[in-house]
Design a protein around this motif. Structure first.
Motif, PDB file in Angstrom:
ATOM      1  N   LYS A   6       0.820  -1.213   0.000  1.00 43.04           N
ATOM      2  CA  LYS A   6       0.000   0.000   0.000  1.00 43.04           C
ATOM      3  C   LYS A   6       0.857   1.268   0.000  1.00 43.04           C
ATOM      4  O   LYS A   6       0.337   2.361  -0.043  1.00 43.04           O
ATOM      5  CB  LYS A   6      -0.925   0.012   1.216  1.00 43.04           C
ATOM      6  CG  LYS A   6      -1.947  -1.112   1.207  1.00 43.04           C
ATOM      7  CD  LYS A   6      -3.006  -0.921   2.264  1.00 43.04           C
ATOM      8  CE  LYS A   6      -2.485  -1.162   3.641  1.00 43.04           C
ATOM      9  NZ  LYS A   6      -3.514  -1.075   4.684  1.00 43.04           N
ATOM     10  N   MET A   7       2.174   1.105   0.047  1.00 45.62           N
ATOM     11  CA  MET A   7       3.080   2.243   0.141  1.00 45.62           C
ATOM     12  C   MET A   7       3.121   3.026  -1.171  1.00 45.62           C
ATOM     13  O   MET A   7       3.252   2.450  -2.239  1.00 45.62           O
ATOM     14  CB  MET A   7       4.492   1.751   0.481  1.00 45.62           C
ATOM     15  CG  MET A   7       5.516   2.837   0.668  1.00 45.62           C
ATOM     16  SD  MET A   7       5.340   3.803   2.177  1.00 45.62           S
ATOM     17  CE  MET A   7       5.690   2.598   3.418  1.00 45.62           C
ATOM     18  N   ILE A   8       2.993   4.336  -1.068  1.00 48.24           N
ATOM     19  CA  ILE A   8       3.113   5.245  -2.204  1.00 48.24           C
ATOM     20  C   ILE A   8       4.515   5.843  -2.159  1.00 48.24           C
ATOM     21  O   ILE A   8       4.966   6.302  -1.110  1.00 48.24           O
ATOM     22  CB  ILE A   8       2.079   6.398  -2.105  1.00 48.24           C
ATOM     23  CG1 ILE A   8       0.659   5.859  -2.047  1.00 48.24           C
ATOM     24  CG2 ILE A   8       2.267   7.400  -3.230  1.00 48.24           C
ATOM     25  CD1 ILE A   8       0.225   5.068  -3.214  1.00 48.24           C
ATOM     26  N   ARG A   9       5.194   5.844  -3.281  1.00 46.38           N
ATOM     27  CA  ARG A   9       6.482   6.529  -3.352  1.00 46.38           C
ATOM     28  C   ARG A   9       6.243   7.888  -4.005  1.00 46.38           C
ATOM     29  O   ARG A   9       5.568   7.982  -5.023  1.00 46.38           O
ATOM     30  CB  ARG A   9       7.499   5.731  -4.154  1.00 46.38           C
ATOM     31  CG  ARG A   9       8.815   6.501  -4.232  1.00 46.38           C
ATOM     32  CD  ARG A   9       9.991   5.653  -4.522  1.00 46.38           C
ATOM     33  NE  ARG A   9      10.202   4.747  -3.404  1.00 46.38           N
ATOM     34  CZ  ARG A   9      10.814   3.583  -3.509  1.00 46.38           C
ATOM     35  NH1 ARG A   9      11.255   3.168  -4.659  1.00 46.38           N
ATOM     36  NH2 ARG A   9      10.980   2.817  -2.460  1.00 46.38           N
ATOM     37  N   LEU A  10       6.773   8.920  -3.392  1.00 46.22           N
ATOM     38  CA  LEU A  10       6.545  10.299  -3.806  1.00 46.22           C
ATOM     39  C   LEU A  10       7.893  10.940  -4.117  1.00 46.22           C
ATOM     40  O   LEU A  10       8.774  10.962  -3.265  1.00 46.22           O
ATOM     41  CB  LEU A  10       5.872  11.015  -2.638  1.00 46.22           C
ATOM     42  CG  LEU A  10       5.355  12.408  -2.765  1.00 46.22           C
ATOM     43  CD1 LEU A  10       4.235  12.459  -3.779  1.00 46.22           C
ATOM     44  CD2 LEU A  10       4.842  12.888  -1.412  1.00 46.22           C
ATOM     45  N   TYR A  11       8.072  11.409  -5.346  1.00 46.72           N
ATOM     46  CA  TYR A  11       9.270  12.154  -5.748  1.00 46.72           C
ATOM     47  C   TYR A  11       8.861  13.615  -5.879  1.00 46.72           C
ATOM     48  O   TYR A  11       7.892  13.931  -6.572  1.00 46.72           O
ATOM     49  CB  TYR A  11       9.801  11.646  -7.088  1.00 46.72           C
ATOM     50  CG  TYR A  11      10.372  10.258  -7.031  1.00 46.72           C
ATOM     51  CD1 TYR A  11      11.732  10.043  -6.836  1.00 46.72           C
ATOM     52  CD2 TYR A  11       9.549   9.149  -7.165  1.00 46.72           C
ATOM     53  CE1 TYR A  11      12.248   8.753  -6.775  1.00 46.72           C
ATOM     54  CE2 TYR A  11      10.051   7.860  -7.104  1.00 46.72           C
ATOM     55  CZ  TYR A  11      11.401   7.672  -6.918  1.00 46.72           C
ATOM     56  OH  TYR A  11      11.910   6.397  -6.851  1.00 46.72           O
ATOM     57  N   THR A  12       9.580  14.511  -5.203  1.00 43.03           N
ATOM     58  CA  THR A  12       9.217  15.931  -5.230  1.00 43.03           C
ATOM     59  C   THR A  12      10.414  16.784  -5.625  1.00 43.03           C
ATOM     60  O   THR A  12      11.565  16.444  -5.329  1.00 43.03           O
ATOM     61  CB  THR A  12       8.703  16.407  -3.857  1.00 43.03           C
ATOM     62  OG1 THR A  12       9.766  16.330  -2.896  1.00 43.03           O
ATOM     63  CG2 THR A  12       7.525  15.573  -3.382  1.00 43.03           C
ATOM     64  N   ASP A  13      10.104  17.914  -6.285  1.00 43.63           N
ATOM     65  CA  ASP A  13      11.159  18.869  -6.612  1.00 43.63           C
ATOM     66  C   ASP A  13      10.550  20.247  -6.807  1.00 43.63           C
ATOM     67  O   ASP A  13       9.378  20.371  -7.175  1.00 43.63           O
ATOM     68  CB  ASP A  13      11.915  18.452  -7.872  1.00 43.63           C
ATOM     69  CG  ASP A  13      13.319  19.053  -7.934  1.00 43.63           C
ATOM     70  OD1 ASP A  13      13.774  19.636  -6.929  1.00 43.63           O
ATOM     71  OD2 ASP A  13      13.970  18.931  -8.981  1.00 43.63           O
ATOM     72  N   GLY A  14      11.335  21.254  -6.539  1.00 47.30           N
ATOM     73  CA  GLY A  14      10.935  22.632  -6.745  1.00 47.30           C
ATOM     74  C   GLY A  14      11.939  23.325  -7.648  1.00 47.30           C
ATOM     75  O   GLY A  14      13.115  22.945  -7.685  1.00 47.30           O
ATOM     76  N   ALA A  32       1.125   1.869  -5.476  1.00 49.78           N
ATOM     77  CA  ALA A  32       1.495   0.534  -5.019  1.00 49.78           C
ATOM     78  C   ALA A  32       1.512  -0.486  -6.159  1.00 49.78           C
ATOM     79  O   ALA A  32       2.302  -1.422  -6.130  1.00 49.78           O
ATOM     80  CB  ALA A  32       0.548   0.085  -3.910  1.00 49.78           C
ATOM     81  N   ASP A  33       0.668  -0.292  -7.170  1.00 53.23           N
ATOM     82  CA  ASP A  33       0.631  -1.240  -8.292  1.00 53.23           C
ATOM     83  C   ASP A  33       1.665  -0.908  -9.367  1.00 53.23           C
ATOM     84  O   ASP A  33       1.726  -1.556 -10.407  1.00 53.23           O
ATOM     85  CB  ASP A  33      -0.769  -1.317  -8.905  1.00 53.23           C
ATOM     86  CG  ASP A  33      -1.216  -0.005  -9.558  1.00 53.23           C
ATOM     87  OD1 ASP A  33      -0.416   0.959  -9.599  1.00 53.23           O
ATOM     88  OD2 ASP A  33      -2.367   0.039 -10.031  1.00 53.23           O
ATOM     89  N   GLY A  34       2.495   0.119  -9.129  1.00 49.99           N
ATOM     90  CA  GLY A  34       3.553   0.476 -10.064  1.00 49.99           C
ATOM     91  C   GLY A  34       3.183   1.562 -11.051  1.00 49.99           C
ATOM     92  O   GLY A  34       4.058   2.082 -11.756  1.00 49.99           O
ATOM     93  N   THR A  35       1.911   1.919 -11.130  1.00 47.24           N
ATOM     94  CA  THR A  35       1.528   3.001 -12.038  1.00 47.24           C
ATOM     95  C   THR A  35       2.015   4.336 -11.479  1.00 47.24           C
ATOM     96  O   THR A  35       2.185   4.483 -10.272  1.00 47.24           O
ATOM     97  CB  THR A  35       0.002   3.066 -12.271  1.00 47.24           C
ATOM     98  OG1 THR A  35      -0.651   3.271 -11.018  1.00 47.24           O
ATOM     99  CG2 THR A  35      -0.520   1.796 -12.921  1.00 47.24           C
ATOM    100  N   THR A  36       2.235   5.272 -12.379  1.00 51.49           N
ATOM    101  CA  THR A  36       2.698   6.588 -11.938  1.00 51.49           C
ATOM    102  C   THR A  36       1.694   7.659 -12.318  1.00 51.49           C
ATOM    103  O   THR A  36       0.978   7.539 -13.311  1.00 51.49           O
ATOM    104  CB  THR A  36       4.075   6.950 -12.552  1.00 51.49           C
ATOM    105  OG1 THR A  36       3.956   6.994 -13.968  1.00 51.49           O
ATOM    106  CG2 THR A  36       5.140   5.957 -12.141  1.00 51.49           C
ATOM    107  N   LYS A  37       1.647   8.679 -11.496  1.00 50.57           N
ATOM    108  CA  LYS A  37       0.851   9.870 -11.757  1.00 50.57           C
ATOM    109  C   LYS A  37       1.797  11.054 -11.583  1.00 50.57           C
ATOM    110  O   LYS A  37       2.673  11.034 -10.720  1.00 50.57           O
ATOM    111  CB  LYS A  37      -0.318   9.958 -10.780  1.00 50.57           C
ATOM    112  CG  LYS A  37      -1.273   8.775 -10.905  1.00 50.57           C
ATOM    113  CD  LYS A  37      -2.593   9.051 -10.242  1.00 50.57           C
ATOM    114  CE  LYS A  37      -3.552   7.906 -10.380  1.00 50.57           C
ATOM    115  NZ  LYS A  37      -3.916   7.550 -11.735  1.00 50.57           N
ATOM    116  N   GLU A  38       1.599  12.067 -12.399  1.00 52.87           N
ATOM    117  CA  GLU A  38       2.471  13.235 -12.357  1.00 52.87           C
ATOM    118  C   GLU A  38       1.650  14.486 -12.108  1.00 52.87           C
ATOM    119  O   GLU A  38       0.509  14.573 -12.544  1.00 52.87           O
ATOM    120  CB  GLU A  38       3.221  13.374 -13.689  1.00 52.87           C
ATOM    121  CG  GLU A  38       4.094  12.182 -13.995  1.00 52.87           C
ATOM    122  CD  GLU A  38       4.704  12.241 -15.382  1.00 52.87           C
ATOM    123  OE1 GLU A  38       4.362  13.162 -16.167  1.00 52.87           O
ATOM    124  OE2 GLU A  38       5.524  11.362 -15.683  1.00 52.87           O
TER     125      GLU A  38
END
Length: 144
Positions: A6-14, A32-38
């Motif tokens: 259930k873990m979401i990985r979040l990449y952030t940048d400014g 968690a299923d490997g799909t990405t959203k931007e």
């Protein structure tokens, strides 16, 4: 289902053009299923550090909005990573952002944050720069 599923990985940048100057944030959510959203937002005038804090704020706000409460954050912003880990930042201007972030973190079931090199954060960086060049969406706390 285990917590890791259930873990979401979040990449952030400014990104900022000037210090302060027009700024944008970029966020990549790896579900968690490997799909990405931007996501990307123009945030107005800010310093680069402030844009980095805002990227995390917006990313966490979106996670909480969607009910994603197990979050692993990857950021190339050492100041943001260290501040969240220590729950303290010396600069009073960043303190306001940190207090909001810590309230968001406290709403998570699991929360991790780690620093990554910029080369591992290229997609979030590209989104932040795109938000800066093409300010189509302005961030609004109510409109996640």
């Amino acid at each position: 289902m285990s917590w890791i599923n259930k873990m979401i990985r979040l990449y952030t940048d400014g990104a900022s053009s000037g210090d302060p100057g027009p700024s944008g944030v970029g966020i990549v959510y790896v579900l968690a299923d490997g799909t990405t959203k931007e996501d990307r937002y123009f945030i107005g005038s800010a310093s680069n550090h402030e844009a980095e804090f805002m990227a995390l704020r917006i990313g966490l706000l979106t996670c909480l909005h969607h009910g994603w409460r197990q979050v692993s954050v990857c950021t190339d912003a050492k100041l943001v990573c260290d501040s969240v880990e220590k729950r303290y930042v010396k600069n009073k201007h960043f303190s306001t952002h940190l207090q909001v972030i810590l309230k968001q973190v406290d709403q998570c079931e699991l929360f991790f944050i780690k620093w990554i090199p910029s080369k591992q954060n290229k997609k979030a960086d590209a989104l932040a720069k795109l938000a800066l060049r093409e300010p189509l969406r302005r961030f609004n706390e109510e409109g996640v």
